[in-house]
Design an enzyme around this catalytic site. Structure first.
Site, mmCIF file in Angstrom:
data_model
loop_
_atom_site.group_PDB
_atom_site.id
_atom_site.type_symbol
_atom_site.label_atom_id
_atom_site.label_comp_id
_atom_site.label_asym_id
_atom_site.label_seq_id
_atom_site.Cartn_x
_atom_site.Cartn_y
_atom_site.Cartn_z
ATOM 1 N N HIS A 277 -12.538 -52.210 -16.971
ATOM 2 C CA HIS A 277 -12.779 -52.914 -18.235
ATOM 3 C C HIS A 277 -11.684 -53.967 -18.416
ATOM 4 O O HIS A 277 -10.708 -53.743 -19.140
ATOM 5 C CB HIS A 277 -12.794 -51.928 -19.405
ATOM 6 C CG HIS A 277 -11.653 -50.950 -19.367
ATOM 7 N ND1 HIS A 277 -10.447 -51.167 -19.988
ATOM 8 C CD2 HIS A 277 -11.546 -49.751 -18.751
ATOM 9 C CE1 HIS A 277 -9.646 -50.137 -19.781
ATOM 10 N NE2 HIS A 277 -10.285 -49.256 -19.030
ATOM 11 N N CYS B 8 -12.779 -47.800 -4.812
ATOM 12 C CA CYS B 8 -12.986 -46.725 -3.851
ATOM 13 C C CYS B 8 -13.335 -47.329 -2.496
ATOM 14 O O CYS B 8 -14.259 -48.146 -2.397
ATOM 15 C CB CYS B 8 -14.095 -45.790 -4.328
ATOM 16 S SG CYS B 8 -14.540 -44.519 -3.122
ATOM 17 N N CYS C 131 -18.743 -29.877 -32.017
ATOM 18 C CA CYS C 131 -19.112 -29.004 -30.890
ATOM 19 C C CYS C 131 -19.956 -27.810 -31.329
ATOM 20 O O CYS C 131 -20.104 -26.848 -30.564
ATOM 21 C CB CYS C 131 -17.853 -28.508 -30.174
ATOM 22 S SG CYS C 131 -16.849 -29.815 -29.452
ATOM 23 N N CYS D 111 0.813 -1.225 0.000
ATOM 24 C CA CYS D 111 0.000 0.000 0.000
ATOM 25 C C CYS D 111 0.839 1.265 0.000
ATOM 26 O O CYS D 111 0.291 2.372 -0.056
ATOM 27 C CB CYS D 111 -0.937 0.000 1.205
ATOM 28 S SG CYS D 111 -0.081 0.077 2.809
ATOM 29 N N CYS E 116 -21.123 -22.551 -19.392
ATOM 30 C CA CYS E 116 -20.759 -22.731 -20.788
ATOM 31 C C CYS E 116 -19.657 -23.761 -20.933
ATOM 32 O O CYS E 116 -19.036 -24.195 -19.957
ATOM 33 C CB CYS E 116 -20.333 -21.400 -21.405
ATOM 34 S SG CYS E 116 -18.768 -20.765 -20.801
#
Length: 289
Positions: A151, A135, A229, A23, A195
């Site tokens: 997988h 987990c 997109c 400052c 967005c």
């Protein structure tokens, strides 16, 4: 920022005031804080606001010295931060540190389930590859490499290709997944809403949420005008047009300013050179005897 204190120059009974680099005010020593690592000095109030701002925005788990020109590039120690911020900010700071530790630890990761915040330990494998992980909280079995549902016997890229062919497959690490990695620094990012233009807080990289393509140089968001997109930005067409108008207006304003200023600079150049010549001649004139 607190107001700086001033006193008459003739008052020599008190300790000298110290200047704060943030400052630019002057304060007595008891209102200043010296960082132990780099010995930089700031007023306590400014330093407290600086630390709380960094913790609130989550910019970095390690709080660096506020002086950008700090020769030692010091950091605030944890005990200094504890004495400076409120309990809520301190709790958030420790959580940011823990998240960073998990991110950098190759043997730990977060549970891929968006509703679970557990830390999972990954199996050690040499070389690192796809291994089953579970987990401990929600008992979800997932792949340690791609963090999708486990997988066995199939490569991660094969599962991604099958998912693209069959859009009805459950979303694991797919386009609909709420958690993905930043394509630049690999930090996990969660998207709840908003967005599709994302910016990583860790490395400031801008990218598309759906295809992870870089948007660092796409100021007009042309990426969402074509391809897979298209129209997935998440804003109305009018909002996109207004954004582009603002961007084009800023560049046009700078161009117009440069165009107007260039002739003026060319016209002023002879006068500047002339003034310099006169000044140099005056300096070279011999002193009168």
């Amino acid at each position: 920022m607190t107001a700086a204190r001033y006193r008459p120059a003739w008052d020599l009974t008190l300790d000298p005031l110290l200047s704060c680099k943030l400052c630019l005010g002057e304060f007595p020593p008891e209102e200043m804080t010296t960082l132990s690592q780099c010995q930089c000095i700031f007023c306590t109030q400014c330093l407290k606001q600086y630390v709380e701002l960094l913790i609130r925005d989550g910019l970095e788990p390690n709080v660096s010295c506020p002086d950008s020109a700090c020769p030692k590039q010091g950091r605030l120690q944890e005990d200094e931060i504890e004495c400076m911020v409120a309990a809520e900010s301190l709790q958030r700071y420790k959580r940011l540190q823990f998240e960073r530790e998990v991110l950098l630890d190759p043997c730990r990761t977060w549970c891929p389930s968006s509703s679970c915040q557990a830390v999972c330990r990954l199996p050690e494998a040499e070389p690192p590859g796809s291994q089953p992980a579970r987990c401990p909280l929600c008992r979800l079995d997932f792949c340690s490499l791609c963090r999708a549902a486990w997988h066995p016997g199939r490569a991660c890229r094969d599962r991604d290709r099958d998912r693209d062919r069959d859009p009805e497959r459950p979303p694991g690490n797919s386009e609909a997944s709420p958690i993905k990695r930043c394509p630049k620094c690999q930090v996990f990012i969660q998207r709840d809403e908003g967005c599709a233009q994302m910016m990583c807080k860790n490395c400031k990289h801008a990218f598309c949420w759906f295809c992870l393509e870089s948007l660092d140089d796409d100021f007009l968001l042309i990426h969402y005008d074509k391809g897979p997109c298209r129209n997935k930005l998440g804003h109305s067409r009018a909002s996109v047009i207004w954004h582009r108008t603002q961007v084009v207006g800023i560049f046009a304003g700078f161009g117009l300013l440069l165009l107007v200023a260039s002739p003026l600079l060319l016209l002023a150049t002879p006068f500047v050179l002339c003034c310099k010549c006169k000044c140099s001649k005056r300096d070279d004139d011999p002193l009168p005897t």
